[in-house]
Design a protein around this motif. Structure first.
Motif, PDB file in Angstrom:
ATOM      1  N   THR A 274      10.640  29.634  15.703  1.00 51.63           N
ATOM      2  CA  THR A 274      10.733  31.030  15.296  1.00 51.63           C
ATOM      3  C   THR A 274      10.229  31.138  13.864  1.00 51.63           C
ATOM      4  O   THR A 274      10.753  30.479  12.970  1.00 51.63           O
ATOM      5  CB  THR A 274      12.180  31.538  15.407  1.00 51.63           C
ATOM      6  OG1 THR A 274      12.606  31.424  16.778  1.00 51.63           O
ATOM      7  CG2 THR A 274      12.285  32.995  14.984  1.00 51.63           C
ATOM      8  N   SER A 323       8.456  34.272  18.107  1.00 49.34           N
ATOM      9  CA  SER A 323       9.437  33.341  18.663  1.00 49.34           C
ATOM     10  C   SER A 323       9.027  32.956  20.082  1.00 49.34           C
ATOM     11  O   SER A 323       8.068  33.504  20.642  1.00 49.34           O
ATOM     12  CB  SER A 323      10.840  33.965  18.667  1.00 49.34           C
ATOM     13  OG  SER A 323      11.837  33.012  18.984  1.00 49.34           O
ATOM     14  N   ASP A 327      13.576  29.675  22.254  1.00 45.46           N
ATOM     15  CA  ASP A 327      14.293  29.923  21.000  1.00 45.46           C
ATOM     16  C   ASP A 327      15.161  31.169  21.089  1.00 45.46           C
ATOM     17  O   ASP A 327      16.325  31.155  20.686  1.00 45.46           O
ATOM     18  CB  ASP A 327      13.289  30.081  19.851  1.00 45.46           C
ATOM     19  CG  ASP A 327      13.132  28.811  19.042  1.00 45.46           C
ATOM     20  OD1 ASP A 327      13.338  27.713  19.606  1.00 45.46           O
ATOM     21  OD2 ASP A 327      12.792  28.904  17.853  1.00 45.46           O
TER      22      ASP A 327
END
Length: 441
Positions: A274, A323, A327
């Protein structure tokens, strides 16, 4: 297709960014009578889980509406199930999967909201604390008398109440948004570089966002020097409140906003993919973002030359993150664990419970807004026991805290309202859950 073909206004800046920002998929799952164990077992017994959503994913990709689509679902702390189709570019490149990188845009907002809740839990911030006690420049704000009218003195009046942290988290502070407002206030935002978020480095006519300021401090100071569009606490209005919250977090925590997110959220949760800036080493995982124009897909931010490979002007807490499904699912898993994941506590249970509940100010009206009849938590819509939001490029995510359900959708196209999949994602989840419930009874 040439980029000049956009000049007719069919794909404006507002059209590109607006859709996903407010069509967050927080489904009304109340009324599903069974618990998560029975629902999960019912889906397995059917032989193919999430059939409605699976069919939609395959249809969107096979029909060429999108290059790829990934949906994931998880119960409690269990590993997620993935439904995926397509490739990172239209009909080429690697297959999309849990580790593909997507521009999540306004799905950044719940992350920023939970970061703020952590500081409230730490005792460094108060939910109803006045913003001016942290950023004094916001002490004596002026408000437009006529919404989106002149920003001259003749159309301004004093704020009737102070801006609070609760209002920033729930889009009720009276702040505007360059992708929502029209008229002089929007021009002022652009001229002063108050531009949170980025889309493309390509010269698309009608989409000149101007040059942004280069720090959250400058962004906050610039906002403080312009009028509010509504009286604080009076009405829900999609805004830069979560972007400004990034500056609040910097001041209160004593560390840069992006560093706070990494050290307090991303690292403890295990969110290793991320980013505000995608590392050069990871660009092969970044899906291309497309504009939907006259039924065709036009690449506006190719993965291998994306604007997200550059250092952003400043880390935007409202729309800045890239992202992966893996995640973001871990972020949702932490929420369904009421602050814990893999046996590790990341934030307190009460902070999660409050942040995922309706914390709208009692004075704030929602009639005629995008969230009419619904609630709003720390950066996300609240419907029943579900909390979540969506992103401008077609992504969506929700958690149902009662069922312990995590659900998310990833794809890349703009504007998000070009197709119904994002706005109906929550309803599709509900349909499959209702079918499972009928089977289990």
């Amino acid at each position: 297709m040439a980029y000049r073909d956009f000049a007719d206004g069919a794909l404006s800046r507002r059209g590109l960014l607006r859709g996903g920002a407010f069509l967050g998929a927080s489904a009304a799952l109340a009324g599903i009578p069974l618990g998560r164990q029975a629902l999960a077992q019912a889906g397995q017994d059917l032989g193919q889980t999430w059939p409605t959503i699976r069919a939609q994913v395959l249809d969107y990709v096979n029909s060429g509406k999108v290059a790829n689509m990934v949906a994931t679902f998880g119960w409690g702390q269990q590993d997620p199930e993935m439904i995926a189709a397509g490739t990172l570019e239209l009909e080429s490149g690697p297959a999309a999967n849990m580790d593909t990188l997507y521009r999540i845009y306004s799905m950044t907002k719940p992350i920023t909201g939970m970061a703020a809740m952590m500081l409230i839990e730490d005792g460094k911030l108060g939910l109803d604390q006045e913003l001016a006690t942290i950023l004094p420049a916001f002490a004596e704000m002026r408000v437009q008398k006529e919404y989106d009218g002149s920003i001259g003195a003749e159309n301004l009046e004093p704020a009737e109440r102070p801006i609070t942290i609760r209002q920033l988290l729930t889009h009720t502070a009276g702040l505007g948004y360059g992708i929502v407002q029209q008229g002089p206030i929007t021009t002022a935002y652009t001229e002063r570089g108050l531009i949170p978020g980025q889309v493309s480095r390509l010269p698309i006519p009608g989409f000149d966002r101007g040059e942004s300021v280069n720090s959250l401090e400058a962004f906050a100071d610039g906002l403080a020097g312009l009028p509010l569009v509504l009286q604080p606490g009076s009405k829900w209005s999609y805004s830069v409140g979560l972007d400004l919250m990034g500056r609040v977090i910097e001041v209160v925590s004593g560390m840069p906003f992006d560093r706070f997110l990494k050290e307090r959220l991303f690292d403890p949760i295990g969110m290793t993919s991320t980013y505000f800036q995608v590392p050069e080493s990871e660009k092969a995982r970044l899906a291309t973002n497309y504009a939907v124009f006259n039924g065709s897909l036009l690449p506006i931010d190719p993965g291998d030359s994306s604007i997200y490979l550059d250092t952003p002007p400043f880390p935007t807490g409202g729309a800045g993150l890239v992202s992966s499904p893996r995640d973001y699912d871990r972020f949702l898993r932490m929420l369904t664990g009421y602050g814990t994941i893999d046996g590790r506590r990341v934030m307190g249970e009460l902070a999660v419970r409050v942040g995922t509940s309706n914390i709208l100010p009692e004075t704030a009206q929602t009639e005629g807004t995008w969230v009419e009849g619904e609630g709003f938590g720390a950066g996300g819509r609240v419907v029943g026991s579900a909390y979540g939001w969506g992103g401008a490029a077609g992504t969506a995510a929700l958690v149902d805290m009662r069922l312990g359900l995590r659900a998310q959708l990833f794809t890349q196209y703009m504007p998000s309202e070009a197709y119904p999949i994002q706005s109906t994602f929550g309803e599709l989840v509900r349909q499959d859950l209702a079918a499972y419930a009928d089977t289990a009874q």
